[in-house]
Design a protein around this motif. Sequence first.
Motif, PDB file in Angstrom:
ATOM      1  N   MET A  29       0.836  -1.197   0.000  1.00 56.61           N
ATOM      2  CA  MET A  29       0.000   0.000   0.000  1.00 56.61           C
ATOM      3  C   MET A  29       0.869   1.243   0.000  1.00 56.61           C
ATOM      4  O   MET A  29       1.651   1.459   0.920  1.00 56.61           O
ATOM      5  N   THR A  30       0.787   2.017  -1.058  1.00 54.21           N
ATOM      6  CA  THR A  30       1.525   3.273  -1.102  1.00 54.21           C
ATOM      7  C   THR A  30       0.586   4.412  -0.732  1.00 54.21           C
ATOM      8  O   THR A  30      -0.477   4.567  -1.327  1.00 54.21           O
ATOM      9  N   LEU A  31       0.967   5.172   0.280  1.00 58.04           N
ATOM     10  CA  LEU A  31       0.155   6.296   0.714  1.00 58.04           C
ATOM     11  C   LEU A  31       0.468   7.513  -0.145  1.00 58.04           C
ATOM     12  O   LEU A  31       1.571   7.654  -0.670  1.00 58.04           O
ATOM     13  N   THR A  32      -0.511   8.373  -0.288  1.00 54.04           N
ATOM     14  CA  THR A  32      -0.329   9.599  -1.058  1.00 54.04           C
ATOM     15  C   THR A  32       0.227  10.676  -0.136  1.00 54.04           C
ATOM     16  O   THR A  32      -0.388  10.995   0.873  1.00 54.04           O
ATOM     17  N   LEU A  33       1.377  11.212  -0.483  1.00 54.26           N
ATOM     18  CA  LEU A  33       1.969  12.261   0.334  1.00 54.26           C
ATOM     19  C   LEU A  33       1.576  13.628  -0.203  1.00 54.26           C
ATOM     20  O   LEU A  33       1.171  13.784  -1.350  1.00 54.26           O
ATOM     21  N   SER A  34       1.693  14.641   0.660  1.00 55.14           N
ATOM     22  CA  SER A  34       1.345  15.998   0.258  1.00 55.14           C
ATOM     23  C   SER A  34       2.353  16.530  -0.754  1.00 55.14           C
ATOM     24  O   SER A  34       3.507  16.107  -0.791  1.00 55.14           O
ATOM     25  N   GLN A  35       1.901  17.485  -1.559  1.00 54.88           N
ATOM     26  CA  GLN A  35       2.828  18.135  -2.494  1.00 54.88           C
ATOM     27  C   GLN A  35       3.933  18.850  -1.729  1.00 54.88           C
ATOM     28  O   GLN A  35       5.065  18.939  -2.185  1.00 54.88           O
ATOM     29  N   ARG A  36       3.571  19.346  -0.541  1.00 54.82           N
ATOM     30  CA  ARG A  36       4.555  19.999   0.333  1.00 54.82           C
ATOM     31  C   ARG A  36       5.742  19.082   0.618  1.00 54.82           C
ATOM     32  O   ARG A  36       6.873  19.551   0.783  1.00 54.82           O
ATOM     33  N   SER A  37       5.475  17.785   0.684  1.00 54.58           N
ATOM     34  CA  SER A  37       6.537  16.832   1.016  1.00 54.58           C
ATOM     35  C   SER A  37       7.722  16.920   0.064  1.00 54.58           C
ATOM     36  O   SER A  37       8.845  16.596   0.441  1.00 54.58           O
ATOM     37  N   ALA A  38       7.448  17.347  -1.151  1.00 55.52           N
ATOM     38  CA  ALA A  38       8.545  17.473  -2.122  1.00 55.52           C
ATOM     39  C   ALA A  38       9.582  18.498  -1.667  1.00 55.52           C
ATOM     40  O   ALA A  38      10.740  18.456  -2.082  1.00 55.52           O
ATOM     41  N   HIS A  39       9.155  19.427  -0.796  1.00 59.38           N
ATOM     42  CA  HIS A  39      10.103  20.423  -0.262  1.00 59.38           C
ATOM     43  C   HIS A  39      10.989  19.838   0.832  1.00 59.38           C
ATOM     44  O   HIS A  39      11.997  20.441   1.175  1.00 59.38           O
ATOM     45  N   TYR A  40      10.559  18.731   1.404  1.00 62.74           N
ATOM     46  CA  TYR A  40      11.347  18.160   2.495  1.00 62.74           C
ATOM     47  C   TYR A  40      12.424  17.268   1.904  1.00 62.74           C
ATOM     48  O   TYR A  40      12.231  16.074   1.709  1.00 62.74           O
ATOM     49  N   THR A  41      13.530  17.905   1.586  1.00 63.86           N
ATOM     50  CA  THR A  41      14.648  17.180   1.003  1.00 63.86           C
ATOM     51  C   THR A  41      15.784  17.180   2.019  1.00 63.86           C
ATOM     52  O   THR A  41      15.851  17.997   2.919  1.00 63.86           O
ATOM     53  N   SER A  42      16.687  16.270   1.839  1.00 59.17           N
ATOM     54  CA  SER A  42      17.717  16.063   2.846  1.00 59.17           C
ATOM     55  C   SER A  42      18.702  17.227   2.891  1.00 59.17           C
ATOM     56  O   SER A  42      19.068  17.790   1.873  1.00 59.17           O
ATOM     57  N   SER A  43      19.113  17.587   4.093  1.00 54.23           N
ATOM     58  CA  SER A  43      20.119  18.624   4.277  1.00 54.23           C
ATOM     59  C   SER A  43      21.500  17.999   4.156  1.00 54.23           C
ATOM     60  O   SER A  43      21.806  17.024   4.831  1.00 54.23           O
ATOM     61  N   PRO A  44      22.347  18.564   3.291  1.00 55.23           N
ATOM     62  CA  PRO A  44      23.716  18.039   3.191  1.00 55.23           C
ATOM     63  C   PRO A  44      24.427  18.059   4.543  1.00 55.23           C
ATOM     64  O   PRO A  44      25.181  17.150   4.873  1.00 55.23           O
ATOM     65  N   ILE A  45      24.133  19.094   5.335  1.00 49.72           N
ATOM     66  CA  ILE A  45      24.809  19.172   6.627  1.00 49.72           C
ATOM     67  C   ILE A  45      24.402  18.010   7.518  1.00 49.72           C
ATOM     68  O   ILE A  45      25.230  17.332   8.118  1.00 49.72           O
ATOM     69  N   ARG A  46      23.075  17.764   7.603  1.00 54.44           N
ATOM     70  CA  ARG A  46      22.616  16.686   8.469  1.00 54.44           C
ATOM     71  C   ARG A  46      23.122  15.327   7.969  1.00 54.44           C
ATOM     72  O   ARG A  46      23.468  14.459   8.770  1.00 54.44           O
ATOM     73  N   GLU A  47      23.144  15.150   6.659  1.00 54.24           N
ATOM     74  CA  GLU A  47      23.648  13.874   6.127  1.00 54.24           C
ATOM     75  C   GLU A  47      25.126  13.706   6.450  1.00 54.24           C
ATOM     76  O   GLU A  47      25.585  12.622   6.790  1.00 54.24           O
ATOM     77  N   LEU A  48      25.862  14.833   6.352  1.00 56.48           N
ATOM     78  CA  LEU A  48      27.285  14.759   6.659  1.00 56.48           C
ATOM     79  C   LEU A  48      27.530  14.455   8.132  1.00 56.48           C
ATOM     80  O   LEU A  48      28.516  13.796   8.481  1.00 56.48           O
ATOM     81  N   LEU A  49      26.620  14.931   8.973  1.00 54.79           N
ATOM     82  CA  LEU A  49      26.790  14.655  10.402  1.00 54.79           C
ATOM     83  C   LEU A  49      26.858  13.151  10.659  1.00 54.79           C
ATOM     84  O   LEU A  49      27.522  12.696  11.568  1.00 54.79           O
ATOM     85  N   LYS A  50      26.152  12.404   9.838  1.00 51.56           N
ATOM     86  CA  LYS A  50      26.204  10.946  10.001  1.00 51.56           C
ATOM     87  C   LYS A  50      27.616  10.416   9.745  1.00 51.56           C
ATOM     88  O   LYS A  50      28.085   9.506  10.410  1.00 51.56           O
ATOM     89  N   LEU A  51      28.303  11.009   8.745  1.00 56.42           N
ATOM     90  CA  LEU A  51      29.658  10.570   8.422  1.00 56.42           C
ATOM     91  C   LEU A  51      30.639  10.882   9.542  1.00 56.42           C
ATOM     92  O   LEU A  51      31.652  10.210   9.691  1.00 56.42           O
ATOM     93  N   THR A  52      30.327  11.927  10.331  1.00 55.65           N
ATOM     94  CA  THR A  52      31.271  12.295  11.381  1.00 55.65           C
ATOM     95  C   THR A  52      31.377  11.222  12.442  1.00 55.65           C
ATOM     96  O   THR A  52      32.267  11.256  13.278  1.00 55.65           O
ATOM     97  N   GLU A  53      30.446  10.260  12.427  1.00 51.16           N
ATOM     98  CA  GLU A  53      30.527   9.172  13.404  1.00 51.16           C
ATOM     99  C   GLU A  53      31.559   8.113  13.008  1.00 51.16           C
ATOM    100  O   GLU A  53      31.889   7.237  13.799  1.00 51.16           O
ATOM    101  N   GLN A  54      32.061   8.175  11.768  1.00 49.50           N
ATOM    102  CA  GLN A  54      33.088   7.216  11.355  1.00 49.50           C
ATOM    103  C   GLN A  54      34.363   7.446  12.155  1.00 49.50           C
ATOM    104  O   GLN A  54      34.737   8.584  12.424  1.00 49.50           O
TER     105      GLN A  54
END
Lengths: 402, 402
Positions: A1-26
């Motif tokens: 079952m695929t739910l329909t997301l809001s058009q607004r959801s397209a604005h919620y894209t990943s932040s490079p900074i937050r993604e990079l924070l994950k790498l800092t745990e290496q």
Amino acid sequence: MTLTLSQRSAHYTSSPIRELLKLTEQPGMISLAGGLPAAESFPVQSLRAACAEVLDTQAQGALQYGPSEGIAPLREWVAAHLRAQGIPAQLDEVLITNGSQQGLDLVGRVLIDPASTVLVERPTYLGALQAFAPYGPCFADLDDDAEGALPTLDDAAHRDARMVYLQPNFRNPTGQTMSTARRAQWAQTLRGRPIALVEDNPYGDLWFDQPPPPPLAAQLPGQSILLGSFSKVLSPGLRLGYIHAPAEVIAKMTLARQAADLQTSSLTQRLVLKVLERGVLEAQLPRIRALYRGQRDAMLAALERHMPDSVRWETPQGGMFIWLSLPEGADATALLPLALARKVAYVPGAAFYAAGTAPRNTLRLSYATAMPEQIDTAIAHLGGVFSRALSRSHHDASVLAA
Amino acid sequence: MTLTLSQRSAHYTSSPIRELLKLTEQPGMISLAGGLPAAESFPVQSLRAACAEVLDTQAQGALQYGPSEGIAPLREWVAAHLRAQGIPAQLDEVLITNGSQQGLDLVGRVLIDPASTVLVERPTYLGALQAFAPYGPCFADLDDDAEGALPTLDDAAHRDARMVYLQPNFRNPTGQTMSTARRAQWAQTLRGRPIALVEDNPYGDLWFDQPPPPPLAAQLPGQSILLGSFSKVLSPGLRLGYIHAPAEVIAKMTLARQAADLQTSSLTQRLVLKVLERGVLEAQLPRIRALYRGQRDAMLAALERHMPDSVRWETPQGGMFIWLSLPEGADATALLPLALARKVAYVPGAAFYAAGTAPRNTLRLSYATAMPEQIDTAIAHLGGVFSRALSRSHHDASVLAA
């Protein structure tokens, strides 16, 4: 079952900074990417004592629901803190938030309609772009010079703007501070126009040699929204900030808070009030300024030592960041994987541009998190990566543009 | 200078409940209005010890930025808690929130477009209506009977709904619990349709004689969003809740969190995890159930004793609320000032209706906050107010309809 997301959801894209924070745990990674305050600066013992005292003496208030605008004594502390900076702040003009980021979201909720023009510095704070974007604004870039963003409202879109978003003090990402004269020009330009000034000031207390000029908001009473934060001077993990705005804007934002998440933690507000009343901030600030000044100096020295001649940077007078410019044609985004392979993280500058074509040759370095020795090691590795890439580019320009 | 506010701001209107909370600060007022947990239920000493231990052993994590989805061990605790209720929850399906209210806002952000149909119980939780309204949905009421909301998707709008929002356990405001059979009918009706089930369960642990039926979400894996909260079982002032949803929905909500306020307090998450690991919840729950059961019984006895014969109510099997129906033609909103004059506060039922014409003759009483003696005093006063108004109505119907 695929739910329909809001058009607004397209604005919620990943932040490079937050993604990079994950790498800092290496293991072994030295992150110059995220603006994480130095753990050494956290007032752990003061908070521990405050928590015990709050739960001993005001547990019922600390653990119960409270007002959406925040507890009155903390709002009054903020108002007094702002009055000391020349802003005639009153209790009903202050709202406590879950950090400045929530302040940005509330600005978006209450001020931005679809297609509203929002004027922003070029480059500007990525988190503000992320907070505003879901409300559908048209971002318009402001040109700038050595004194800061230029207060020219050239075309009709600029003059019809709903708001202008500025970080006059030690701007994230460039570290630049707006001059006193430029602030006065902005006040003169905006006064009498129905354009809100949104002044974001998370770094103002982190100055090195002298305080920055007074807040621009002090010159635009009734027209300004000022965002402040305890994240950089006490602890970001507590999630505590504030908004100062005209009382009728605060009233709408308070209602928006009720819809969004009711209120900021009653316990956290009392903890922070307790350490503020104990004078912890006054004790903290000289320590933090000295700490970050030392780390800035270490980074500047390391840049001088390790960077190829063609790389440029400015010297920030406060805050957490140094903005690097590689030669034209170089691509900081394309070079990031090479830096990560050498266990160094940074944020490519392209992330900080709202509109138009982002330059590819800039990047942001934070000196706030790493200690001086680590900073030297990291900049040495980064210098090596850039040197090799830039010398190769004489032979193969496509490497840089890839 | 008047600033231009967003059109969305028109949706941010004052909550009767929050406004009434201000009145509860008057001396002598007994509030049966807000759903404030009894202060006696807060595990003060456990939280005090946990705070000291967290700041002694993990201060750096507790005071630093952390992941937007929440810290992994707390998310894993939630997942295990849900698996024990028959929901096959995984780590990447759990997001930590600032209480359930933020969960409702995230549902609105990620699922609701302007004019999306949102199906709601009649009456339904006011806070959900407030959270969803700024995203511009069309609310459609569900009829109900003694077993709960009816799973009939009669017209095209119902069948095209983006989501259905339900509180199957001890619904706020009616206290009603959806039967096992009705849950099965809902699961059958929704299965295979692109309609999300949003199951809000803040009260599920507050049962008196026997646990409520298993969550409806357990029957609709991949199609359900479950909202939970620690507000009613530990402390509402901490602002801690969670969402369980399909991993791709959680991923979008996590990005929405980054834009909204980055993350829930790192310190609060560790505090709550510590008391959960210590088994505080298992110790709390029997105490809280006994406490609220006693208060419910006190309110039921007081209602029997003091209410005129024409006033009706149901006996809730858990939660915090009793729903009163005055005779047809009576107006609980118009009578509220008379009750406040007798130092008793309640919430008129009209606030809890999304669409269509709200009945004026209902009201919500909370037995969670006041102690049994206070409850008896308050209900005696309220009974007097209603008796006088209802007997007068034989002579002057306009008093009630005013």
